[in-house]
Write an enzyme that holds these catalytic residues in place. Structure first.
Site, PDB file in Angstrom:
ATOM      1  N   HIS A   1      -9.975   2.903  -0.075  1.00 53.43           N
ATOM      2  CA  HIS A   1     -10.064   2.443   1.308  1.00 53.43           C
ATOM      3  C   HIS A   1     -10.901   1.167   1.313  1.00 53.43           C
ATOM      4  O   HIS A   1     -11.891   1.036   2.034  1.00 53.43           O
ATOM      5  CB  HIS A   1     -10.680   3.519   2.208  1.00 53.43           C
TER       6      HIS A   1
ATOM      7  N   ASP B   1       0.240  15.162   5.939  1.00 50.58           N
ATOM      8  CA  ASP B   1      -0.832  14.586   6.745  1.00 50.58           C
ATOM      9  C   ASP B   1      -0.396  13.208   7.232  1.00 50.58           C
ATOM     10  O   ASP B   1       0.525  12.598   6.682  1.00 50.58           O
ATOM     11  CB  ASP B   1      -2.127  14.482   5.940  1.00 50.58           C
TER      12      ASP B   1
ATOM     13  N   HIS C   1       0.823  -1.215   0.000  1.00 50.10           N
ATOM     14  CA  HIS C   1       0.000   0.000   0.000  1.00 50.10           C
ATOM     15  C   HIS C   1       0.853   1.260   0.000  1.00 50.10           C
ATOM     16  O   HIS C   1       0.512   2.245  -0.654  1.00 50.10           O
ATOM     17  CB  HIS C   1      -0.931   0.005   1.216  1.00 50.10           C
TER      18      HIS C   1
END
Length: 749
Positions: free
Chosen positions: A104, A278, A55
């Site tokens: 997701h 982030d 990922h």
């Protein structure tokens, strides 16, 4: 923990470590030892395991993704490309727009509400980290069979999570897709897109430079939710039993995120940050290593200063946690106090956890003991690169030879009418209003178009009416038949959808959803789709600005259809000139643009009527797509069309039904000479659109089409309260509406 954990690791080379349990391969573990010249500490092992996951590292896909850079078309609008949190394009008048789509998927199967909610939250923070105010979201979704019991568990939870999080943030949800297919039964796809707006000078990048600058973690406290999270969940297949990784799914708090957004935007306005990132996949492991890797020095972090929700968390768990609503900023010492003041004003916890150093190492300490000492690039950007074997599957020829042309067709007009109703009431072609009505599409007051329009559109300047349009598309059935063409058809459809509203396509983001990369057939699908998308973007002049790869969407040996989802962003100078899909004025003339051929492979008709998948998908002609887009954009700008709808799934009849129902007006249609009524209605030939032309503009419109060489066939008129195909059938709009709107609520009830 020993007095000096790093030295202890160097002195105990034979100590056993759980590298396999953390998802690392034996050769990867050996490579980590080679990089460090010793065995890793537990904290280092945790960092490498999440950052080297599929990922986060793209280790199976990056050899193919490099085509997006190698084949990138020249585009003056591109300001920031692949490699940052999101791509940025120039849309004029000093404005820049950033957008990105990500997946997701696995978390949303395990915990539908939180998986989908945190998917929205994560993509919003990616956009925020670029310096932009988020202005809209979209969600392309794929679920299993519509009538499967587990779909009733997953779909309502996902929809509630998207709506709950996005609505609380005050962000309009302006588009997306909902597709049902048994191949997604154990692997639903929950892709999330966000669009943000800023001025050119406000762009921020993820880097940590300037020795002595402080590293500030701000936002929510770090908890035990999401440890490993998507970095682990999205890097392996589910087995045939139900997954049991519930603790790995993050828990979202949209109200905390709303505070974080407003706090960050005020920090940006006062120019208080030198770099920002982030915290999403891989949490602090990602933020610290990527910031340090992209900067000019090293970084020292005091991990025990991180604010926690659970004081029992180990250093490894803190580094791996993917708790939501967190950001990491690099701030000059003289600006730290003001930074902290703004955070306090917004009730956002902010803590100095470290500083940028002159060295070249990422060093992390825990109560004074060094637990990490690594070269940051080795964690963030120099992970494994796999050249996975790939091969065209032995079943591909038989699949393509199983031509949909052989399927029984309607025997008469009555059967044709019945199949039209069957199509428009099928789960994939039916109205998705039950879903989209749960999303606030108009909050902030700048939404110009939203579902079920061809693309979502938002105004970004109230004085000039400058706006942007975004569409997402992807047809896994087409891609299963031919991955190269399927990816280009996804690109072409999204490009066409944007142009149909009057906006000029500029750039794309993509979310590439596939099965296990360890299967050579899946890797062939991925390689072909990536090649097709790169070639298509080169032809259309739309660079790939970023995106996401989601692999291991597979249960046991059963992979999903290859599903490249493509998001196209376009700009429109004046949103008041946009073109809607609805037929709203009686007497307008209906024109079919493009060529209709007998193309039924992978079609909605073949799926709905015959449960069939085989043959070849529609031909792709990207030059025709470009020409069609130019016509649609010019016609919109110059007031020559009042409605336009692209033709894709379900063909012409699906587009006519949607335009009639959305505008509340019927249509009388004539089948062109020499064209079979069935092919006319159900073919899914690409490069086509249906437009409603005011009678006063007919000559100007047809002259433009003729001068540019685009086929334009007059097929009817907007009229009455039914869809009438001359010599075939009449269906009242009320009957169409009942068939179209009852399906999805009936499935969920």
């Amino acid at each position: 923990m020993s007095l000096d954990t790093v030295k202890h690791a160097a002195g105990t080379p034979d100590a056993g470590q759980p590298w396999a349990e953390l998802g690392l391969k034996e050769d990867e573990y050996a490579r980590i030892r080679e990089i460090l010249g010793r065995r890793p500490t537990g904290a280092e092992l945790a960092m490498y395991s999440v950052m080297w996951s599929e990922h986060c590292s793209y280790k199976s896909s990056k050899v193919h993704l490099k085509q997006f850079g190698e084949k990138a078309p020249e585009n003056d609008a591109l300001l920031v490309g692949i490699g940052e949190n999101a791509g940025v394009v120039d849309v004029g008048q000093g404005y820049a727009v950033t957008f990105k789509v990500e997946s997701h998927n696995h978390p949303s199967y395990i915990e539908p509400y939180q998986g989908a909610a945190t998917g929205v939250g994560g993509i919003v923070r990616d956009i925020l980290a670029m310096g932009a105010r988020p202005v809209a979201v979209m969600d392309p979704l794929r679920f299993g069979a519509a009538d499967h019991p587990d779909t009733k568990r997953v779909l309502p939870g996902v929809v509630a999570g998207i709506g709950g999080y996005g609505n609380c943030l005050g962000l309009p949800n302006i588009g997306g897709e909902v597709v049902f297919d048994p191949c997604y039964q154990g692997n639903p796809l929950v892709n999330a897109l966000c669009v943000g707006v800023m001025k050119h000078e406000d762009i921020h990048l993820a880097k940590a430079s300037g020795a002595g600058n402080k590293v500030i973690l701000y936002g929510a406290r770090t908890g035990g939710d999401g440890i490993g999270g998507v970095s682990v969940l999205a890097s392996e297949t589910f087995d045939d039993s139900k997954p049991t990784k519930r603790p790995a799914v993050q828990v979202g708090d949209p109200f905390q995120e709303k505070l974080l957004i407003e706090c960050t935007l005020e920090i940006f306005r006062e120019k208080l940050v030198a770099g920002i990132q982030d915290l999403g996949g891989a949490g602090l492991s990602c933020a610290t290593s990527e910031l340090a890797s992209a900067g000019s020095g090293g970084m020292r972090v005091e991990l025990d200063t991180v604010p926690l929700r659970d004081s029992s968390l180990s250093p490894e768990e803190i580094l791996m946690s993917e708790s939501q609503e967190r950001m990491c900023a690099i701030v000059e010492p003289g600006k730290v106090d003001r930074f902290l003041e703004i955070c306090e004003k917004w009730d956002v916890i902010a803590t100095v956890i470290g500083e940028v150093t002159e060295g070249s190492r990422l060093e992390i300490f825990w109560h004074g003991e060094q637990i990490v000492d690594v070269p940051p690039r080795s964690v963030a950007h120099e992970g494994p690169t796999y050249h996975r074997p790939y091969a065209r599957p032995d079943w591909q020829d038989a699949l393509q030879a199983d031509d949909a042309a052989k399927l029984p067709r309607p025997a008469d007009a009555a059967e044709l009418r019945a199949q039209v109703l069957q199509l428009v009431g099928s789960p994939n072609q039916a109205s998705k209003a039950w879903i989209t009505d749960q999303y606030d599409r108009f909050v902030q007051g700048n939404t110009v178009l939203a579902q079920p329009e061809d693309s979502g559109m938002v105004r970004i300047d109230e004085d000039t009416n400058l706006g942007v349009a975004v569409a997402t598309d992807g047809n896994g059935r087409y891609a299963k038949l031919d991955p190269y063409a399927g990816a280009q058809l996804a690109l072409a459809e999204a490009y066409r959808n944007v142009a149909a509203t009057g906006a000029r396509p500029l750039a794309i983001s993509d979310c590439l959803n596939f099965g296990s990369p360890e299967d050579p057939a899946v890797m062939w699908q991925f390689a072909e789709a990536t090649r097709g998308l790169a070639d298509g973007c080169q032809t259309l002049g739309t660079p790939v600005t970023g995106g996401n790869v989601s692999l291991y969407n597979q249960t046991g040996d059963v992979a999903i259809h290859p599903t490249p989802v493509v998001a196209v962003l376009g700009v429109i100078d004046d949103v008041t000139r946009r073109t809607p899909v609805g037929f709203a004025e009686e007497g307008q003339l209906l024109y079919l643009l493009g060529d209709t051929r007998e193309e039924l492979g992978g079609s909605a008709w073949s799926q709905v009527v015959h449960d069939h998948l085989g043959g070849l998908p529609p031909q792709v002609d990207l030059e025709r797509e470009r020409l069609l887009a130019e016509i649609l954009i010019s016609a919109s700008r110059d007031g020559m069309v009042d409605a336009a709808h692209d033709l894709s799934d379900g063909g012409l009849v699906q587009a006519l039904v949607e335009s009639c129902l959305h505008g509340g007006k019927g249509a009388r249609v004539v089948v062109p000479d020499g064209l079979d009524p069935f092919v006319f209605l159900f073919s899914e030939s690409a490069g086509r659109a249906v437009v409603a032309v005011p009678r006063s503009e007919e000559l100007r419109f047809t002259d433009m089409c003729g001068a540019r060489g685009l086929p334009a066939t007059r097929i009817g008129v907007v009229d009455g309260d039914e869809l009438a195909v001359q010599g075939q059938f009449d269906i009242p709009l009320d009957e169409l509406r009942a068939a179209h709107e009852a399906t999805v609520p009936g499935l969920i009830a």
